[in-house]
Design an enzyme around this catalytic site. Sequence first.
Site, PDB file in Angstrom:
ATOM      1  N   THR A 130     -16.810 -30.372 -12.451  1.00  0.00           N
ATOM      2  CA  THR A 130     -17.910 -29.525 -13.147  1.00  0.00           C
ATOM      3  C   THR A 130     -19.206 -30.397 -12.496  1.00  0.00           C
ATOM      4  O   THR A 130     -18.537 -31.440 -12.199  1.00  0.00           O
ATOM      5  CB  THR A 130     -17.571 -30.190 -14.897  1.00  0.00           C
ATOM      6  OG1 THR A 130     -19.426 -31.002 -15.200  1.00  0.00           O
ATOM      7  CG2 THR A 130     -17.964 -31.814 -15.025  1.00  0.00           C
ATOM      8  N   TYR A 169     -18.246 -36.895 -20.947  1.00  0.00           N
ATOM      9  CA  TYR A 169     -17.504 -35.617 -19.907  1.00  0.00           C
ATOM     10  C   TYR A 169     -17.413 -35.696 -18.576  1.00  0.00           C
ATOM     11  O   TYR A 169     -16.487 -35.647 -18.527  1.00  0.00           O
ATOM     12  CB  TYR A 169     -18.430 -34.905 -20.681  1.00  0.00           C
ATOM     13  CG  TYR A 169     -18.174 -33.742 -20.067  1.00  0.00           C
ATOM     14  CD1 TYR A 169     -16.273 -32.523 -19.819  1.00  0.00           C
ATOM     15  CD2 TYR A 169     -19.196 -33.038 -19.723  1.00  0.00           C
ATOM     16  CE1 TYR A 169     -16.037 -31.562 -19.835  1.00  0.00           C
ATOM     17  CE2 TYR A 169     -18.453 -31.323 -19.240  1.00  0.00           C
ATOM     18  CZ  TYR A 169     -17.118 -30.835 -18.860  1.00  0.00           C
ATOM     19  OH  TYR A 169     -17.215 -29.548 -18.548  1.00  0.00           O
TER      20      TYR A 169
END
Length: 342
Positions: free
Chosen positions: A118, A142
């Site tokens: 990501t 995350y």
Amino acid sequence: MADHVLVTGGAGYIGAHACKVLAAAGFVPVAFDNLSTGWREAVQFGPLVVGDLLDRAAVDAAFAKYRPVAVLHFAALSLVGDSMSDPGRYWRENVTGALNLIEAAVAAGCGNFVFSSTCATYGDPDGVLIDEDTPQHPINAYGASKRAIEDILRNFGVSHGLQHVIFRYFNVAGADPEGKVGEQHRPETHLIPLLLDAVAGRRPALTVFGSDYPTRDGTCVRDYVHVLDLAEAHVLGLRWLLAGRGNAVFNLGSGSGFTVREVIAAAEQVTEKAVPARAEARRASNRGVPVIEGERRAGDAASLVSGSVRAMRDLGWQPKRSNLTDMITDAWAWAQGPGYRE
């Protein structure tokens, strides 16, 4: 006989689309999913193994049964806000789960690994166009968990020869135009499906989290990629590894960032064309998508726009569907179709 590819998270949004594209490319996708957020009905293009990455025995059994030539790893917890309130869960499930998977792949002699990372690993790099050499300073658990998995892959590449391709991307949108699979999460957290639910009356309003960011209209800027463009990139990454071209990192983005308000405006145009009565009602009331102004969420970056020159140059990838009109049109068709679950 077609080669098998293990697709973790294959019952989820991105994983299911990847399975569709893999099958079209001549592979047999084996979806490995615990169905905590995925949908059994989304597994249409190959077998399903119901299992959890924290269960090493289940992972080993999948490798032993199907002997995949590669892994496409999508399974992960991915909610920024949740990762800030419960970071331990993200480190445990994302990182420990990935380590189990990587060790199982090496033990089984499966030496090709495509990882869904990501742009959140970059943190908030002051609104610059992000490329693969941008320093990684994640600002939420995350992103930090994904960066840790990237490090694990590099370690295993050195020690065990595990070939890997890492894809870093941010907001994925759209749906399969054929209507076989689409975007639906439980709970739903992504902007475009939330917005379309508000248009369709499935929720009273869309909450915009923060309107005082240092952007052109005060709302966050994100780069959106069509889910099928993204899935096709992963197949190109798989072929890269099978051709023995070595380890690589690629950003996947359109190179264009859109604010939340710009996405809302684009959705108004798309849905008004599809529902003329709604356009008339909007003109009468002078209101568009119902919106609630909310506070910023912890861990949200102001602007994340991902350059993809390397993927286009080296992989031959083209984000041909990754414009707001196509992504919202496909998502809206899915949300009105028979596959959508009320």
